[in-house]
Design a protein around this motif. Structure first.
Motif, PDB file in Angstrom:
ATOM      1  N   ALA A 253      58.801 -22.820 -39.756  1.00  0.00           N
ATOM      2  CA  ALA A 253      60.038 -23.161 -39.045  1.00  0.00           C
ATOM      3  C   ALA A 253      60.823 -21.910 -38.680  1.00  0.00           C
ATOM      4  O   ALA A 253      61.407 -21.828 -37.588  1.00  0.00           O
ATOM      5  N   ALA A 254      60.864 -20.920 -39.567  1.00  0.00           N
ATOM      6  CA  ALA A 254      61.625 -19.696 -39.296  1.00  0.00           C
ATOM      7  C   ALA A 254      61.030 -18.940 -38.105  1.00  0.00           C
ATOM      8  O   ALA A 254      61.765 -18.424 -37.257  1.00  0.00           O
ATOM      9  N   GLU A 255      59.701 -18.877 -38.042  1.00  0.00           N
ATOM     10  CA  GLU A 255      59.052 -18.186 -36.926  1.00  0.00           C
ATOM     11  C   GLU A 255      59.288 -18.926 -35.615  1.00  0.00           C
ATOM     12  O   GLU A 255      59.542 -18.313 -34.580  1.00  0.00           O
ATOM     13  N   LEU A 256      59.203 -20.256 -35.644  1.00  0.00           N
ATOM     14  CA  LEU A 256      59.450 -21.026 -34.428  1.00  0.00           C
ATOM     15  C   LEU A 256      60.891 -20.858 -33.951  1.00  0.00           C
ATOM     16  O   LEU A 256      61.164 -20.832 -32.744  1.00  0.00           O
ATOM     17  N   GLU A 257      61.817 -20.695 -34.895  1.00  0.00           N
ATOM     18  CA  GLU A 257      63.209 -20.436 -34.518  1.00  0.00           C
ATOM     19  C   GLU A 257      63.347 -19.052 -33.894  1.00  0.00           C
ATOM     20  O   GLU A 257      64.044 -18.872 -32.893  1.00  0.00           O
ATOM     21  N   THR A 258      62.677 -18.051 -34.477  1.00  0.00           N
ATOM     22  CA  THR A 258      62.686 -16.702 -33.896  1.00  0.00           C
ATOM     23  C   THR A 258      62.154 -16.721 -32.468  1.00  0.00           C
ATOM     24  O   THR A 258      62.653 -16.005 -31.592  1.00  0.00           O
ATOM     25  N   LEU A 259      61.145 -17.552 -32.234  1.00  0.00           N
ATOM     26  CA  LEU A 259      60.524 -17.654 -30.914  1.00  0.00           C
ATOM     27  C   LEU A 259      61.309 -18.551 -29.962  1.00  0.00           C
ATOM     28  O   LEU A 259      60.903 -18.739 -28.817  1.00  0.00           O
ATOM     29  N   GLU A 260      62.419 -19.123 -30.482  1.00  0.00           N
ATOM     30  CA  GLU A 260      63.284 -20.003 -29.688  1.00  0.00           C
ATOM     31  C   GLU A 260      62.511 -21.200 -29.157  1.00  0.00           C
ATOM     32  O   GLU A 260      62.730 -21.671 -28.033  1.00  0.00           O
ATOM     33  N   ARG A 261      61.591 -21.703 -29.973  1.00  0.00           N
ATOM     34  CA  ARG A 261      60.787 -22.861 -29.581  1.00  0.00           C
ATOM     35  C   ARG A 261      61.580 -24.147 -29.787  1.00  0.00           C
ATOM     36  O   ARG A 261      62.103 -24.394 -30.879  1.00  0.00           O
ATOM     37  N   ASN A 262      61.689 -24.940 -28.728  1.00  0.00           N
ATOM     38  CA  ASN A 262      62.283 -26.267 -28.837  1.00  0.00           C
ATOM     39  C   ASN A 262      61.242 -27.181 -29.481  1.00  0.00           C
ATOM     40  O   ASN A 262      60.245 -27.546 -28.849  1.00  0.00           O
ATOM     41  N   THR A 263      61.461 -27.557 -30.721  1.00  0.00           N
ATOM     42  CA  THR A 263      60.441 -28.293 -31.470  1.00  0.00           C
ATOM     43  C   THR A 263      60.537 -29.807 -31.294  1.00  0.00           C
ATOM     44  O   THR A 263      59.715 -30.534 -31.847  1.00  0.00           O
ATOM     45  N   ALA A 264      61.519 -30.282 -30.520  1.00  0.00           N
ATOM     46  CA  ALA A 264      61.669 -31.733 -30.353  1.00  0.00           C
ATOM     47  C   ALA A 264      60.422 -32.344 -29.731  1.00  0.00           C
ATOM     48  O   ALA A 264      59.978 -33.432 -30.136  1.00  0.00           O
ATOM     49  N   SER A 265      59.834 -31.655 -28.749  1.00  0.00           N
ATOM     50  CA  SER A 265      58.632 -32.190 -28.100  1.00  0.00           C
ATOM     51  C   SER A 265      57.448 -32.217 -29.062  1.00  0.00           C
ATOM     52  O   SER A 265      56.584 -33.100 -28.983  1.00  0.00           O
ATOM     53  N   LEU A 266      57.388 -31.249 -29.973  1.00  0.00           N
ATOM     54  CA  LEU A 266      56.309 -31.235 -30.963  1.00  0.00           C
ATOM     55  C   LEU A 266      56.483 -32.365 -31.971  1.00  0.00           C
ATOM     56  O   LEU A 266      55.510 -33.003 -32.377  1.00  0.00           O
ATOM     57  N   GLN A 267      57.726 -32.600 -32.376  1.00  0.00           N
ATOM     58  CA  GLN A 267      57.991 -33.705 -33.294  1.00  0.00           C
ATOM     59  C   GLN A 267      57.586 -35.035 -32.664  1.00  0.00           C
ATOM     60  O   GLN A 267      57.052 -35.924 -33.337  1.00  0.00           O
ATOM     61  N   LYS A 268      57.818 -35.173 -31.362  1.00  0.00           N
ATOM     62  CA  LYS A 268      57.471 -36.412 -30.666  1.00  0.00           C
ATOM     63  C   LYS A 268      55.964 -36.660 -30.708  1.00  0.00           C
ATOM     64  O   LYS A 268      55.523 -37.809 -30.827  1.00  0.00           O
ATOM     65  N   VAL A 269      55.182 -35.597 -30.613  1.00  0.00           N
ATOM     66  CA  VAL A 269      53.725 -35.734 -30.626  1.00  0.00           C
ATOM     67  C   VAL A 269      53.248 -36.382 -31.923  1.00  0.00           C
ATOM     68  O   VAL A 269      52.267 -37.135 -31.941  1.00  0.00           O
ATOM     69  N   LEU A 270      53.947 -36.102 -33.021  1.00  0.00           N
ATOM     70  CA  LEU A 270      53.545 -36.644 -34.322  1.00  0.00           C
ATOM     71  C   LEU A 270      53.827 -38.136 -34.438  1.00  0.00           C
ATOM     72  O   LEU A 270      53.262 -38.805 -35.308  1.00  0.00           O
ATOM     73  N   SER A 271      54.686 -38.663 -33.589  1.00  0.00           N
ATOM     74  CA  SER A 271      55.173 -40.034 -33.773  1.00  0.00           C
ATOM     75  C   SER A 271      54.366 -41.086 -33.025  1.00  0.00           C
ATOM     76  O   SER A 271      54.625 -42.275 -33.188  1.00  0.00           O
ATOM     77  N   GLU A 272      53.404 -40.679 -32.186  1.00  0.00           N
ATOM     78  CA  GLU A 272      52.664 -41.664 -31.408  1.00  0.00           C
ATOM     79  C   GLU A 272      51.231 -41.196 -31.189  1.00  0.00           C
ATOM     80  O   GLU A 272      50.940 -39.997 -31.238  1.00  0.00           O
ATOM     81  N   PRO A 273      50.318 -42.135 -30.936  1.00  0.00           N
ATOM     82  CA  PRO A 273      48.923 -41.745 -30.711  1.00  0.00           C
ATOM     83  C   PRO A 273      48.763 -40.981 -29.402  1.00  0.00           C
ATOM     84  O   PRO A 273      49.563 -41.126 -28.478  1.00  0.00           O
ATOM     85  N   PHE A 274      47.721 -40.168 -29.322  1.00  0.00           N
ATOM     86  CA  PHE A 274      47.437 -39.441 -28.091  1.00  0.00           C
ATOM     87  C   PHE A 274      47.015 -40.419 -26.995  1.00  0.00           C
ATOM     88  O   PHE A 274      46.409 -41.459 -27.268  1.00  0.00           O
ATOM     89  N   ALA A 275      47.339 -40.090 -25.765  1.00  0.00           N
ATOM     90  CA  ALA A 275      46.917 -40.910 -24.625  1.00  0.00           C
ATOM     91  C   ALA A 275      45.416 -40.720 -24.383  1.00  0.00           C
ATOM     92  O   ALA A 275      44.847 -39.673 -24.705  1.00  0.00           O
ATOM     93  N   ARG A 276      44.790 -41.739 -23.798  1.00  0.00           N
ATOM     94  CA  ARG A 276      43.375 -41.663 -23.453  1.00  0.00           C
ATOM     95  C   ARG A 276      43.166 -42.284 -22.074  1.00  0.00           C
ATOM     96  O   ARG A 276      43.533 -43.433 -21.844  1.00  0.00           O
ATOM     97  N   ILE A 277      42.568 -41.531 -21.163  1.00  0.00           N
ATOM     98  CA  ILE A 277      42.230 -42.048 -19.839  1.00  0.00           C
ATOM     99  C   ILE A 277      40.841 -41.538 -19.464  1.00  0.00           C
ATOM    100  O   ILE A 277      40.358 -40.541 -20.024  1.00  0.00           O
ATOM    101  N   THR A 278      40.207 -42.208 -18.522  1.00  0.00           N
ATOM    102  CA  THR A 278      38.918 -41.751 -18.028  1.00  0.00           C
ATOM    103  C   THR A 278      39.120 -40.717 -16.931  1.00  0.00           C
ATOM    104  O   THR A 278      40.216 -40.576 -16.359  1.00  0.00           O
ATOM    105  N   TYR A 279      38.045 -40.018 -16.611  1.00  0.00           N
ATOM    106  CA  TYR A 279      38.079 -39.049 -15.513  1.00  0.00           C
ATOM    107  C   TYR A 279      38.475 -39.735 -14.205  1.00  0.00           C
ATOM    108  O   TYR A 279      39.299 -39.213 -13.437  1.00  0.00           O
ATOM    109  N   ALA A 280      37.926 -40.937 -13.962  1.00  0.00           N
ATOM    110  CA  ALA A 280      38.256 -41.674 -12.741  1.00  0.00           C
ATOM    111  C   ALA A 280      39.744 -42.013 -12.689  1.00  0.00           C
ATOM    112  O   ALA A 280      40.398 -41.891 -11.635  1.00  0.00           O
ATOM    113  N   GLU A 281      40.295 -42.430 -13.824  1.00  0.00           N
ATOM    114  CA  GLU A 281      41.724 -42.745 -13.870  1.00  0.00           C
ATOM    115  C   GLU A 281      42.571 -41.495 -13.663  1.00  0.00           C
ATOM    116  O   GLU A 281      43.639 -41.556 -13.037  1.00  0.00           O
TER     117      GLU A 281
END
Length: 429
Positions: A253-281
């Motif tokens: 967390a300290a390093e991500l703060e030094t890097l000024e990383r907005n971690t809200a988007s990363l936290q969101k990734v943990l809360s839901e399954p990854f999307a899945r689509i086909t190449y055609a889609e």
């Protein structure tokens, strides 16, 4: 007295401690010298009072990146940059630096890359390297906890894995050899011996590309699993990425703060399954967004960015056309023109993190694929042996270390996510 690390200061408040490190920055208020010290683990403010004449005189003569040992009392101070401060009682100057070339001002990327050996001492670059360390250690721990065995693949190989156009040729005692593009084929062999295997090592691609997402020498974490099908493969990849995210958000967390990383988007990734689509889609979605592709075209950076932004989380793109993928990928039983492969695209414009597939397990089919791809049979004879003797359904994937670091840390360029990058026309330092 045994030295301690700056990160250990909270456990030694009120005590006399020894810190070994370098001077990052200094300023003076007349009666006090303020020194910002670094030791590789972090930064800490130290002060020298004018009443301590011997130490004060040494501090006055210090220049940026001088190396030193300092003794003093550790204490909490909310006014200090990191919340802690060291009142120095005495110094030992190890080496006095002169004319450090990277001043606290704006430098161009070319200058910084020419001085990469020094640039990595800056707080943001050091933070990126600590994030990289945590990603690598997280990968090792993830696989170890799941019973995988680490097995190394050779760097010098006789044949291509990912196509012949991006190979670095090497003279091998009069024979033609290449720097490895991937350890996958060898991991398939060790998977047949050990069941679940992985390795982390360098890969080399002679791509004529100067984008922010390409390096000619980079690191891969690759895994191969006996008796895994395509769906099991994708599930494992998702578990790995979420494990790394959760670990980095907690441990760095300290390093991500030094890097000024907005971690809200990363936290969101943990809360839901990854999307899945086909190449055609994916092609349909891109056409709707004004980025049409022909069937069989690969995705470029703009296409990956649109797909990532559309879902706002990682997305698997599966059921790829066989003609655009590698020879060893298992055809889709419902449509042999497709293969059971998937690319994992990261959000926020970071592109492909993982490429994986179920591998062909049938000997005759693999022999036909070698012919279709016009690959010589002899260098792959040992690989065909894996289908002759106890072949089983199996799958695997490779995840790019630098791309993973860049996404988690919010870095703008892969060249900052490896200690010494190798790029088109850059092999110094």
């Amino acid at each position: 007295m045994q030295p301690i690390r700056i990160t250990e200061i909270p456990q030694h408040l009120g005590e006399e401690v020894l810190i070994q490190g370098w001077l990052y920055h200094k300023r003076s208020s007349g009666a006090i010298q303020f020194l910002l010290l670094r030791d590789g683990s972090g930064l800490m403010q130290a002060i020298v009072l004018k009443s301590n004449s011997a130490a004060f005189q040494v501090a006055e003569g210090l220049a940026q990146e001088s190396s030193l040992r300092v003794w003093g009392q550790a204490r909490a101070d909310k006014r200090a940059p990191t919340g802690y401060e060291l009142e120095i009682s005495r110094f030992e100057l190890v080496q006095l630096a002169h004319d450090y070339p990277i001043a606290p001002k704006e430098h161009g990327p070319g200058f910084l890359m020419d001085h990469r050996h020094l640039w990595i001492r800056s707080p943001k670059q050091a933070a990126l390297l600590r994030v990289r360390h945590e990603v690598l250690q997280g990968m090792r721990d993830f696989f170890h906890q799941r019973g995988f065995i680490a097995t190394e693949s050779p760097i010098l190989t006789p044949a291509a894995v990912e196509g012949t156009t991006t190979l670095f040729p090497v003279d091998y005692f009069g024979d033609q050899a290449y720097l490895s593009q991937s350890g996958q084929l060898y991991l398939e062999a060790t998977a047949a011996a050990l069941g679940l295997v992985y390795w982390i090592g360098p890969a080399f691609r002679a791509e004529q590309s100067k984008t922010r997402k390409h390096l000619t020498e980079f690191w891969m974490c690759e895994a191969e699993m006996a008796f895994y099908d395509h769906q099991m493969n994708m599930q494992l990849q998702e578990e790995l990425v979420k494990y790394l995210l959760e670990r980095l958000l907690k441990q760095r967390a300290a390093e991500l703060e030094t890097l000024e990383r907005n971690t809200a988007s990363l936290q969101k990734v943990l809360s839901e399954p990854f999307a899945r689509i086909t190449y055609a889609e994916a092609l349909e979605l891109l056409a709707e967004q004004g980025l049409p592709l022909e069937w069989g075209d690969d995705f470029g950076a703009p296409h990956e960015e649109v797909l990532g932004q559309h879902f706002q989380r990682p997305v698997f793109i599966e059921k790829m056309p066989a003609a655009m993928k590698a020879f060893y990928m298992e055809p889709d039983p419902q449509n042999p023109e497709l293969v059971l492969a998937a690319d994992l695209i990261a959000p926020e414009g970071y592109g492909e993190l993982i490429g994986g597939s179920q591998r062909i397990s049938d000997l005759e089919m693999l022999e036909r694929k070698l012919q279709e791809f016009q690959l010589p049979r002899e260098p792959y004879e040992w690989y065909l042996d894996l289908r002759r003797y106890g072949s089983v359904p199996h799958s695997g994937f490779g995840i790019g270390v630098e791309r993973t670091v860049a996404w988690i840390a919010g870095a703008k360029h892969l060249r900052e996510c490896i200690p010494f990058p190798r790029q088109l026309h850059r092999i110094y330092p």
